[in-house]
Design an enzyme around this catalytic site. Structure first.
Site, short mmCIF file in Angstrom:
data_model
loop_
_atom_site.label_atom_id
_atom_site.label_comp_id
_atom_site.label_asym_id
_atom_site.label_seq_id
_atom_site.Cartn_x
_atom_site.Cartn_y
_atom_site.Cartn_z
N ASP A 267 0.86 -1.17 0.00
CA ASP A 267 0.00 0.00 0.00
C ASP A 267 0.91 1.23 0.00
OD1 ASP A 267 -2.45 1.57 0.45
OD2 ASP A 267 -1.65 1.85 2.47
N ASP B 64 -0.30 4.98 0.79
CA ASP B 64 -0.59 6.05 1.74
C ASP B 64 -0.50 5.58 3.18
OD1 ASP B 64 -1.16 7.69 -0.47
OD2 ASP B 64 -3.20 6.90 -0.57
N ASP C 273 -1.37 -0.09 6.30
CA ASP C 273 -1.63 0.57 7.59
C ASP C 273 -3.09 0.53 7.99
OD1 ASP C 273 -2.94 3.66 7.09
OD2 ASP C 273 -2.18 2.55 5.38
#
Length: 218
Positions: free
Chosen positions: A7, A9, A175
């Site tokens: 991922d 961001d 996250d």
């Protein structure tokens, strides 16, 4: 073939690339400043797992409707170099290099638009970039998206389109609890700079929890 799924961001990047892109557009006089507060309200819903991604993309793509793709790509390349690359975590780059030494297939997979994500993927030497695709007519953006949005379960659907069924030995890093389907798809999930909901779930499932918030490139 082992996949290494990253991922972008808040995982490899300090911050959200789409939010930063809107700040860039406002700074350049290409979007009205009052969009920022509304976008942040939408992002609050994202962190609660309640975002309507179709609505978010329609809102944030509105300033680009009718713009030539080549013009947008030029701005995105500059934005990547000046705004995003300095925000990458060194620990994340070290993990990418580790996977490269293993000859794994590197995939940057994001729920941000591919106009923003693709320049980062190229800079990182990723083998594949999966992000939300933008609709175009005659070389100009319509302000709409196309295809399956790479968001929540949509990330897994896009992986199936690219690679078929789950690949043995695959790694995933994220996250966000929104990426739970992605993490569950991989054999080796890693909660990376995790928000509270994902941290608690990762601890309950005994997944590795990584903290990449100590050193930036800048």
């Amino acid at each position: 073939m082992a996949l290494a799924l990253f991922d972008l961001d808040e995982t490899l990047l300090r911050g959200d690339s789409a939010s930063l892109w809107l700040e860039y557009l406002v700074e350049q006089g290409l979007a009205p400043a009052d969009m920022l507060a509304r976008e942040q309200a939408m992002m609050n819903l994202y962190h609660q797992g309640k975002m309507d991604m179709h609505a978010y993309m329609a809102f944030t793509l509105a300033p680009l409707a009718g713009k030539a793709r080549a013009w947008v790509d030029g701005h995105c390349q500059h934005f990547c170099e000046q705004w995003l690359l300095p925000r990458l975590y060194r620990e994340g780059l070290d993990r990418i290099a580790w996977h490269q030494r293993r000859c794994d297939t590197l995939v940057l997979i994001s729920a941000s638009g591919e106009h923003i994500v693709a320049p980062v993927a190229r800079a990182l030497g990723m083998d594949h970039c999966i992000a939300i695709e933008l609709d175009m007519v005659d070389g100009r953006l319509t302000g709409e998206t196309c295809g399956v949005l790479s968001f929540r379960q949509g990330k897994v659907a896009r992986l199936h389109e690219c690679f078929g069924k789950a690949c043995a030995g695959s790694f995933a890093y994220s996250d966000s609890i929104n990426d739970l389907p992605l993490l569950e798809w991989a054999e080796f999930p890693h909660a990376t700079n995790p928000a509270k909901a994902l941290r608690e779930l990762a601890q309950a499932r005994h997944w590795p929890v990584l903290e990449w918030d100590k050193s930036l490139l800048e």
